[in-house]
Structures are given as structure tokens and as C-alpha cells.
Scaffold this motif. Sequence first.
Motif, short mmCIF file in Angstrom:
data_model
loop_
_atom_site.label_atom_id
_atom_site.label_comp_id
_atom_site.label_asym_id
_atom_site.label_seq_id
_atom_site.Cartn_x
_atom_site.Cartn_y
_atom_site.Cartn_z
N SER A 307 0.83 -1.21 0.00
CA SER A 307 0.00 0.00 0.00
C SER A 307 0.86 1.26 0.00
N GLN A 308 1.98 1.24 0.72
CA GLN A 308 2.85 2.41 0.76
C GLN A 308 3.54 2.64 -0.58
N VAL A 309 3.93 1.55 -1.23
CA VAL A 309 4.59 1.68 -2.52
C VAL A 309 3.62 2.19 -3.57
N LEU A 310 2.45 1.57 -3.68
CA LEU A 310 1.52 1.92 -4.74
C LEU A 310 0.84 3.26 -4.51
N SER A 311 0.58 3.62 -3.26
CA SER A 311 -0.09 4.90 -2.99
C SER A 311 0.82 6.09 -3.28
N ALA A 312 2.13 5.84 -3.41
CA ALA A 312 3.06 6.93 -3.72
C ALA A 312 3.01 7.33 -5.18
N LEU A 313 2.47 6.47 -6.02
CA LEU A 313 2.46 6.75 -7.45
C LEU A 313 1.39 7.77 -7.80
N PRO A 314 1.72 8.78 -8.58
CA PRO A 314 0.75 9.85 -8.88
C PRO A 314 -0.34 9.45 -9.87
N SER A 315 -0.11 8.38 -10.66
CA SER A 315 -1.08 7.95 -11.66
C SER A 315 -1.30 6.45 -11.54
N PRO A 316 -2.47 5.95 -11.94
CA PRO A 316 -2.74 4.51 -11.85
C PRO A 316 -1.84 3.71 -12.78
N LEU A 317 -1.40 2.55 -12.32
CA LEU A 317 -0.61 1.64 -13.13
C LEU A 317 -1.51 0.83 -14.06
N GLU A 318 -0.92 0.38 -15.17
CA GLU A 318 -1.61 -0.54 -16.07
C GLU A 318 -0.94 -1.91 -16.09
N SER A 319 0.25 -1.99 -15.53
CA SER A 319 0.96 -3.27 -15.44
C SER A 319 1.69 -3.33 -14.11
N LEU A 320 1.45 -4.42 -13.37
CA LEU A 320 2.05 -4.58 -12.04
C LEU A 320 2.56 -6.01 -11.92
N GLU A 321 3.86 -6.15 -11.68
CA GLU A 321 4.49 -7.46 -11.55
C GLU A 321 5.08 -7.59 -10.14
N LEU A 322 4.55 -8.56 -9.40
CA LEU A 322 4.92 -8.75 -8.00
C LEU A 322 5.30 -10.21 -7.74
N ALA A 323 6.05 -10.80 -8.65
CA ALA A 323 6.43 -12.20 -8.52
C ALA A 323 7.36 -12.41 -7.34
N PHE A 324 7.07 -13.42 -6.54
CA PHE A 324 7.92 -13.81 -5.40
C PHE A 324 8.18 -12.62 -4.47
N CYS A 325 7.12 -11.91 -4.12
CA CYS A 325 7.25 -10.73 -3.26
C CYS A 325 6.75 -10.97 -1.84
N TYR A 326 6.43 -12.21 -1.50
CA TYR A 326 6.02 -12.57 -0.13
C TYR A 326 4.85 -11.71 0.34
N LEU A 327 3.85 -11.61 -0.51
CA LEU A 327 2.71 -10.74 -0.21
C LEU A 327 1.86 -11.32 0.92
N LEU A 328 1.23 -10.41 1.67
CA LEU A 328 0.32 -10.78 2.75
C LEU A 328 -1.12 -10.49 2.31
N PRO A 329 -2.10 -11.06 3.02
CA PRO A 329 -3.50 -10.76 2.66
C PRO A 329 -3.81 -9.27 2.63
N THR A 330 -3.20 -8.50 3.55
CA THR A 330 -3.45 -7.05 3.57
C THR A 330 -2.97 -6.38 2.28
N ASP A 331 -1.91 -6.91 1.69
CA ASP A 331 -1.40 -6.34 0.44
C ASP A 331 -2.42 -6.50 -0.69
N LEU A 332 -2.98 -7.69 -0.82
CA LEU A 332 -3.94 -7.93 -1.89
C LEU A 332 -5.27 -7.23 -1.62
N ARG A 333 -5.64 -7.11 -0.36
CA ARG A 333 -6.87 -6.36 -0.06
C ARG A 333 -6.71 -4.90 -0.46
N TYR A 334 -5.54 -4.33 -0.19
CA TYR A 334 -5.31 -2.95 -0.63
C TYR A 334 -5.38 -2.86 -2.14
N LEU A 335 -4.72 -3.79 -2.84
CA LEU A 335 -4.70 -3.74 -4.30
C LEU A 335 -6.11 -3.79 -4.87
#
Length: 495
Positions: A307-335
Motif C-alpha cells: 500500500s505504501q509503494v503503490l499509494s506513492a504513485l501519482p497515476s494509476p498503473l496498467e501493469s504490475l508485476e509482484l512475482a515472489f514478493c512474499y505478499l500478505l492478505p493485507t497487500d492484496l486487499r489494498y490492491l
Amino acid sequence: MHSLVFLCARQVIQDQVFACQALAFLPQELYAVLFKAAFLDRKTLVLQKLVQMWPFPLLSFQQLLRENSDCRRIPLQERPTKESVQAVILGLSARLREPPPRRKLQLQLLDMTGILDSGYEEDLTTMTMWSRTVSVIQTCIMGQLNKSLRQRRRRAKRRKAVPPIYTPTPIEVRVDLRVTHSSYGFLKDTLQTSAFSPLRLCCRDFRAEELPLNSTVDMLELLDPMHLRRVDLCFNSLELSGLCELMASIVKFTSLLSLKLQYSYVDLWQLSSEAEDSFRIFISELNKLNRLRELNMGSSCLSGRLSQVLSALPSPLESLELAFCYLLPTDLRYLAQSPHATHLKKLDLSGNNLSGALLGPFQAVLKAVSTSLKLLNVTECELMDTHLISTLPSLCRCVHLRYLGLYGNPLSTSGLKTLLLRSEVLPELQLVVYPFPVDCYEILPWPPPAAILLDEEKFAHVQAELRQMLLSADRANVLWTTDVYGPNMPDYFSL
């Protein structure tokens, strides 16, 4: 299908010596179709002569090698042959040495971008991005040497009469560059002298592999900030401190659309107070990339920080690659709830365990991206049949989905057949990369040990069944393959 004009062009270039002699007498309007025919048929002498005599300000691979009314074949979607690419470069070299016929217009830009890289497979008949980089650089160096020779001749002319010296019109060479430790030195020298050379090197997409931080920064400082579209840093092991230093150089690229930082190994889990300061700097720099549309943070630990990484971006992304990033449920809920979700065309969650606590949030993400998603990659996500079947209602809402990557998941033949039947509601689906079914191995659990071999006879039977199902559903245009490294998976810019 080919037009009569294209077929005639192919016939003309069969005798390359004759064709080269005839070029000066042919209408300029035929040069484009002759170029495509010569490129496809590897008529290197004709290609070289065409570049040498090109009568227009622009020679663009993307324009000349795309599908058109004369020829439906698209060379840009194929791996370029060494002979054809080298012939173009040799034609450019010849143009520097000898003046082309007098024309009202002169070649100003050679755009060699958009060629498919040769990928992971070894193919000695094709030219890789690295090889093209080296070839173009060598041509630029030769152009600089020719310029130095002309300058020496001019000085000699003051002392005695010499024949007139041909001074070529400067040509911008737009390319995608790949730099490694072995090519770093002469690429750096070429970029430093490029502004004063008759061949002016301009980079669109920049890829650096296993390059030290200081060398990467040096290279970025030499690139034109107006033209750079992508920065792709792979296997650079930057870590957080190095990434912060690098971002200070990246933010000057005001037209940057794509930033790929895979295998930088940035660990944002349980940061020290000093590392928190570095993370804030990274976030602050990320906020300056106003046009960024693609971000790849693969193989960095982003647990709880997405959430901290993506909320810093001024415009919406169209491509997001998060392979092997050890994501937590909170990360995907934010996304799923973020402004990015409704804009995402490409999403890569490979290597994250989606079979447990992440399954529900993952399904919520699919619902959120359903109106825009075209490519989904969930390779090695530990998805079994039960997980896949429960996800199908969410997946089938992604009506624009074209590419689905499922390789490396413990799915059975039954699960794959269910997917194939249910995916009939996805009208734009073109490619599914599926795993070898678990029931084609003799020993479970998954993954099978390296010593356990696939039952190839049983797998061949599964392949035949899947093909027959596709034919019966009138979906023969959809490619189902286990080739995870094939050339079919598209880049973000081609979506």
C-alpha cells in the motif's frame, strides 16, 4: 495472403545483383514493400542497398515490418534473423562512407525498436537484443572514426588540394539497448561521443543485467531523458540503499512509462530506523514519476508494504508485476480497493502462495480488475484443483483476458479440463500456459523430486484430449501450451 505488388517485389529481389542495380530506376513508393520482402526472404544485398539509398527521412522497423495490405505476415512478432538485421546495419555503414543519390529528402532517423528479442531459447539463426546492441555500437564507433578521418583530410586540404570530401547528414539511430559487464565499456564510450558523431545513438528501452550500481548510474546519466520509455534492471541486487541512490538518476526521465526492478532483492520487512528513512526517500522519488504505467518489483520482499509503494504513485498503473514478493492478505486487499485495480491490464503474482490466506483476497483482486485485465500470470502459486475451481467465477468475469499463466501449479488433468470448459466465456483468450498435470507423475506430493520423470505417454494423451476439446468448442485459435519460456507471452506495450 499477399498482394500482387508484394509477390512481384519478391520476384524482383530473387536476383540480388540485378535488383541492386535496378533500385535507382524504381519508383520510391516501392521501397517499403521491397524492404519487407527482402527482410523476410533474407536478401541481404538488397536490404543493404535499400538502406544505403533510402530516400525518406524515416526508416522505421515498426512501420515497415507490421501487417499491411500487401503482406499479412508480421516480422515484428518473429525473432529477427542475424542476416537481415546485420544487412541493415551494414547498409547504414555504407551510407556513411559513400553519398547516396541526390534526393530532396535525406534519412534522418533509423528506428530499429520493436524487434522481438530472441528469448530464452538458443537459436543461432536469430539476433539477440545484446547482439544488436553490439552491432549498432560498432557501427556508431566506425561512424565516429570516419568523421575523424574527414576532419584530418580537411586540415590537409589547407596545405594542398585534395578531392572534395563527402559529409553525411547526421542520422539518429533509435534502438533498445541491453548492457552487461562485458559491453559496458564501449557502450559508455559510444554514448559519450554520440552527440558529435554522424550516427547519434538514442535509446528507447534500456536493460542492464548484473551491472554494478555505479556503472548503472553512469549509463543512466548518458541517456536522453526525452526519449527513454523503459528502465529494466535485472539481477542487479541493489537492495534498499542502492535503490534509493539509483532513483535519484531515474526521476530525470520525465517520459518514463515502465520501471522494472526484478531481482533487486529489496527487503522491506522489519526495517531498522535508518532503513525506514531510506524507504521514505524511495517513496518520495517514486512519487515524481508522473507518467509511470508499469512497475515490476519481482523478488523483493514487500510484505505489508504494498500500500505504501503503490499509494506513492501519482497515476494509476496498467501493469504490475509482484512475482515472489512474499505478499500478505493485507497487500492484496489494498490492491483490490486501490485506484490501480480498474486500470490494470497486466498482473503477475507468480511465486506467491495463493492457496491459503491469500486466496480470498486474490479472488477479490480478480473481481476488481475484471473490466481491464488482459494478462494474468500466477505461475508457481500452489493452486490446486479446489482453489482453481473456486476462483473460476471471479476469473471468468475478466472478459478481456487474453493470456493466462498457470505453469508450476499442482493441477490435475480433471482441473485443466474444467478450466478449458469454463473459459469458453472468455472470448478474447488466446494463450494458456498450463502445468504438467500431477497425475502424469508417478509419485506425489507436489512438486515431484527432480529424479521423478514425467510419464510422457500419459501426458501426450492429455494433450490430445485438450486439443480435441478445443476443436469441439470451436476454440482451435486458443493456444494451450506448457512452454513457459516461449515467445508468445506479450510485453505490456503490446497489450
